[in-house]
Design a protein around this motif. Structure first.
Motif, PDB file in Angstrom:
ATOM      1  N   PRO A  74      37.915  44.492   7.440  1.00 31.08           N
ATOM      2  CA  PRO A  74      36.727  43.895   6.812  1.00 31.08           C
ATOM      3  C   PRO A  74      35.643  44.946   6.581  1.00 31.08           C
ATOM      4  CG  PRO A  74      37.457  42.592   8.703  1.00 31.08           C
ATOM      5  CD  PRO A  74      38.236  43.860   8.741  1.00 31.08           C
ATOM      6  N   LYS A  75      34.985  44.856   5.412  1.00 34.77           N
ATOM      7  CA  LYS A  75      33.900  45.773   5.067  1.00 34.77           C
ATOM      8  C   LYS A  75      32.578  45.232   5.598  1.00 34.77           C
ATOM      9  CE  LYS A  75      36.934  47.932   2.422  1.00 34.77           C
ATOM     10  NZ  LYS A  75      38.088  47.038   2.637  1.00 34.77           N
ATOM     11  N   ILE A  76      31.670  46.137   5.915  1.00 29.21           N
ATOM     12  CA  ILE A  76      30.336  45.757   6.389  1.00 29.21           C
ATOM     13  C   ILE A  76      29.348  46.067   5.273  1.00 29.21           C
ATOM     14  CG2 ILE A  76      28.578  46.121   8.163  1.00 29.21           C
ATOM     15  CD1 ILE A  76      30.892  47.109   9.957  1.00 29.21           C
ATOM     16  N   GLY A  77      28.774  45.024   4.690  1.00 31.43           N
ATOM     17  CA  GLY A  77      27.880  45.215   3.550  1.00 31.43           C
ATOM     18  C   GLY A  77      26.462  45.565   3.935  1.00 31.43           C
TER      19      GLY A  77
ATOM     20  N   GLY B  66      31.804  50.101  17.731  1.00 31.96           N
ATOM     21  CA  GLY B  66      33.168  49.769  17.331  1.00 31.96           C
ATOM     22  C   GLY B  66      33.371  49.786  15.837  1.00 31.96           C
ATOM     23  N   ASP B  67      32.273  49.727  15.067  1.00 29.52           N
ATOM     24  CA  ASP B  67      32.385  49.835  13.616  1.00 29.52           C
ATOM     25  C   ASP B  67      32.636  51.290  13.228  1.00 29.52           C
ATOM     26  OD1 ASP B  67      31.927  47.142  13.428  1.00 29.52           O
ATOM     27  OD2 ASP B  67      29.796  47.341  12.949  1.00 29.52           O
ATOM     28  N   MET B  68      33.199  51.481  12.031  1.00 26.13           N
ATOM     29  CA  MET B  68      33.631  52.821  11.643  1.00 26.13           C
ATOM     30  C   MET B  68      33.079  53.236  10.293  1.00 26.13           C
ATOM     31  SD  MET B  68      37.522  52.192  12.940  1.00 26.13           S
ATOM     32  CE  MET B  68      37.327  50.455  12.490  1.00 26.13           C
ATOM     33  N   LEU B  69      32.663  54.476  10.221  1.00 24.20           N
ATOM     34  CA  LEU B  69      32.251  55.129   8.984  1.00 24.20           C
ATOM     35  C   LEU B  69      33.508  55.745   8.396  1.00 24.20           C
ATOM     36  CD1 LEU B  69      30.154  56.397   7.023  1.00 24.20           C
ATOM     37  CD2 LEU B  69      29.708  58.127   8.793  1.00 24.20           C
ATOM     38  N   ILE B  70      33.809  55.400   7.122  1.00 24.57           N
ATOM     39  CA  ILE B  70      35.136  55.737   6.593  1.00 24.57           C
ATOM     40  C   ILE B  70      35.091  56.196   5.140  1.00 24.57           C
ATOM     41  CG2 ILE B  70      35.556  53.343   5.907  1.00 24.57           C
ATOM     42  CD1 ILE B  70      38.539  53.768   6.619  1.00 24.57           C
ATOM     43  N   ILE B  71      35.939  57.151   4.838  1.00 24.06           N
ATOM     44  CA  ILE B  71      36.342  57.466   3.470  1.00 24.06           C
ATOM     45  C   ILE B  71      37.856  57.339   3.458  1.00 24.06           C
ATOM     46  CG2 ILE B  71      36.590  59.263   1.730  1.00 24.06           C
ATOM     47  CD1 ILE B  71      33.877  60.277   2.409  1.00 24.06           C
ATOM     48  N   GLY B  72      38.353  56.321   2.775  1.00 19.10           N
ATOM     49  CA  GLY B  72      39.786  56.089   2.731  1.00 19.10           C
ATOM     50  C   GLY B  72      40.437  56.929   1.667  1.00 19.10           C
ATOM     51  N   GLY B  73      41.388  57.745   2.051  1.00 20.57           N
ATOM     52  CA  GLY B  73      42.052  58.590   1.063  1.00 20.57           C
ATOM     53  C   GLY B  73      43.123  59.440   1.691  1.00 20.57           C
ATOM     54  N   SER B  74      43.662  60.331   0.883  1.00 22.47           N
ATOM     55  CA  SER B  74      44.675  61.268   1.359  1.00 22.47           C
ATOM     56  C   SER B  74      44.313  62.673   0.873  1.00 22.47           C
ATOM     57  CB  SER B  74      46.062  60.854   0.836  1.00 22.47           C
ATOM     58  OG  SER B  74      46.414  59.586   1.291  1.00 22.47           O
ATOM     59  N   PRO B  75      43.498  63.441   1.572  1.00 23.88           N
ATOM     60  CA  PRO B  75      42.983  63.072   2.892  1.00 23.88           C
ATOM     61  C   PRO B  75      41.706  62.231   2.801  1.00 23.88           C
ATOM     62  CG  PRO B  75      42.261  65.266   2.343  1.00 23.88           C
ATOM     63  CD  PRO B  75      43.113  64.803   1.187  1.00 23.88           C
ATOM     64  N   GLY B  76      41.390  61.550   3.882  1.00 23.34           N
ATOM     65  CA  GLY B  76      40.118  60.867   4.049  1.00 23.34           C
ATOM     66  C   GLY B  76      39.600  61.236   5.422  1.00 23.34           C
ATOM     67  N   HIS B  77      38.655  60.475   5.897  1.00 24.82           N
ATOM     68  CA  HIS B  77      38.179  60.718   7.263  1.00 24.82           C
ATOM     69  C   HIS B  77      37.545  59.444   7.796  1.00 24.82           C
ATOM     70  CE1 HIS B  77      37.438  63.140  10.713  1.00 24.82           C
ATOM     71  NE2 HIS B  77      36.112  63.074  10.634  1.00 24.82           N
TER      72      HIS B  77
ATOM     73  N   LYS C 230      30.601  54.251   3.624  1.00 27.98           N
ATOM     74  CA  LYS C 230      31.024  52.854   3.750  1.00 27.98           C
ATOM     75  C   LYS C 230      31.486  52.609   5.186  1.00 27.98           C
ATOM     76  CE  LYS C 230      32.382  52.248  -1.086  1.00 27.98           C
ATOM     77  NZ  LYS C 230      31.772  53.522  -1.543  1.00 27.98           N
ATOM     78  N   PHE C 231      31.429  51.338   5.605  1.00 30.36           N
ATOM     79  CA  PHE C 231      31.730  50.982   6.987  1.00 30.36           C
ATOM     80  C   PHE C 231      32.737  49.835   7.037  1.00 30.36           C
ATOM     81  CE2 PHE C 231      27.490  52.758   6.747  1.00 30.36           C
ATOM     82  CZ  PHE C 231      27.472  53.667   7.783  1.00 30.36           C
ATOM     83  N   VAL C 232      33.621  49.899   8.051  1.00 30.13           N
ATOM     84  CA  VAL C 232      34.616  48.841   8.268  1.00 30.13           C
ATOM     85  C   VAL C 232      34.615  48.467   9.743  1.00 30.13           C
ATOM     86  CG1 VAL C 232      36.084  49.515   6.329  1.00 30.13           C
ATOM     87  CG2 VAL C 232      36.461  50.539   8.589  1.00 30.13           C
TER      88      VAL C 232
END
Length: 289
Positions: free
Chosen positions: A199-202, A210-221, A284-286
């Motif tokens: 789930p995304k945090i708007g 426990g929430d995460m700062l994210i860049i989804g990708g290959s590579p991401g972090h 962005k956060f999940v």
């Protein structure tokens, strides 16, 4: 003679004035250099909570005992000054971006990179709190792989983006088999699958430990919030820890942009947020389910 006397008087007057208005010594640099930043680090602390104090005017946000939030906040740290070690036993080249090493073993197989380290922490929390039925993650293909089915002997058959599960092993719900399951997840999951799955945090006002700062990708972090504090105005500060690539010690990161509150961070959605040796753009956060 009169002109000579006047010339001497003129030169003498100029010398006197110059002496009186000589530049005042600039003490600004001396004053600034003598002001030492207040350290929030307790080098004797062996948990995240005891290693770091809150900035003046802030206090930690309270969470229920036994919650994932308290689990992270009280995570055990190695002795202060411990170095980041790669999976092959070598020292990571960048040792200036952390203030603590979490007591998490790093497999020598090269797995357990940034997303994997957080998957492990979440899974171990669910294991330790007898919520094993909740342990499960999507592969990058989108297929869900649960610990319960793996423990029953089901294994994935992967053909490109097609995945099917078949019972090919005996039932084994041991801790050793649990870590074999995690190695499978590390292989076929990552920042991209977590970004699409979770789930995304708007609204950043809703961020919590426990929430995460994210860049989804290959590579991401990806990094995870491991502590939270607030002041009377409702301003929030957060601490972060991360795994990395190559697989290495999971570590509590410094705030290299603001030494006055380091290792605490202000977090904003869509902002540029430098974290140790990585920069998040359009943040962005999940949240784990």
């Amino acid at each position: 003679m009169k002109k000579l006397v006047l010339s001497i008087l003129f030169v003498t007057t100029l010398a006197f004035i110059a002496f009186q208005i000589k530049p005042i010594k600039d003490t600004t640099k001396t004053i600034i250099s003598s002001v030492k930043p207040v350290s929030l680090i307790n080098s004797d602390g062996l948990t995240i909570k005891t290693r770091v104090q809150t900035p003046k005017g802030f206090k930690r946000v309270t969470y229920p005992k036994g919650s994932f939030q308290e689990y992270l906040r009280n995570y055990k740290l190695k002795a202060y000054g411990s170095k980041i070690i790669n999976y092959d036993g070598s020292e990571y080249y960048w040792q200036r971006g952390h203030i603590g090493i979490l007591d998490i073993p790093v497999p020598k197989n090269g797995l357990q990179q940034c997303a994997d380290a957080l998957i492990r922490v979440r899974s171990e929390y669910l294991w330790d709190t007898n919520r094993k039925d909740d342990i499960g993650f999507n592969f990058t293909s989108g297929h869900y792989c649960s610990w319960i089915k793996y423990a029953e002997g089901y294994r994935p058959k992967i053909n490109g983006n097609k995945v099917s599960f078949h019972k090919t092993a005996n039932k084994d719900d041991s801790k050793a088999n649990f870590y074999r399951y995690l190695n499978l997840i590390y292989t076929y999951s990552g920042t991209l699958s977590l970004y699409h799955e979770l789930p995304k945090i708007g609204d950043v006002k809703n961020l919590r430990i426990g929430d995460m700062l994210i860049i989804g990708g290959s590579p991401g972090h990806i990094v995870i919030i491991c502590d939270e504090s607030t002041n009377e105005k409702g301003d929030k500060l957060y601490m972060l820890f991360q795994g990395n690539t190559p697989a290495q010690s999971v570590h509590l990161v410094k705030n290299l942009e603001d030494h006055t509150i380091s290792p605490w961070y202000h977090l904003e959605k869509g902002a540029i947020i430098p974290v140790s040796n990585y920069t998040f753009y359009d943040s962005k956060f999940v949240r784990f389910k």
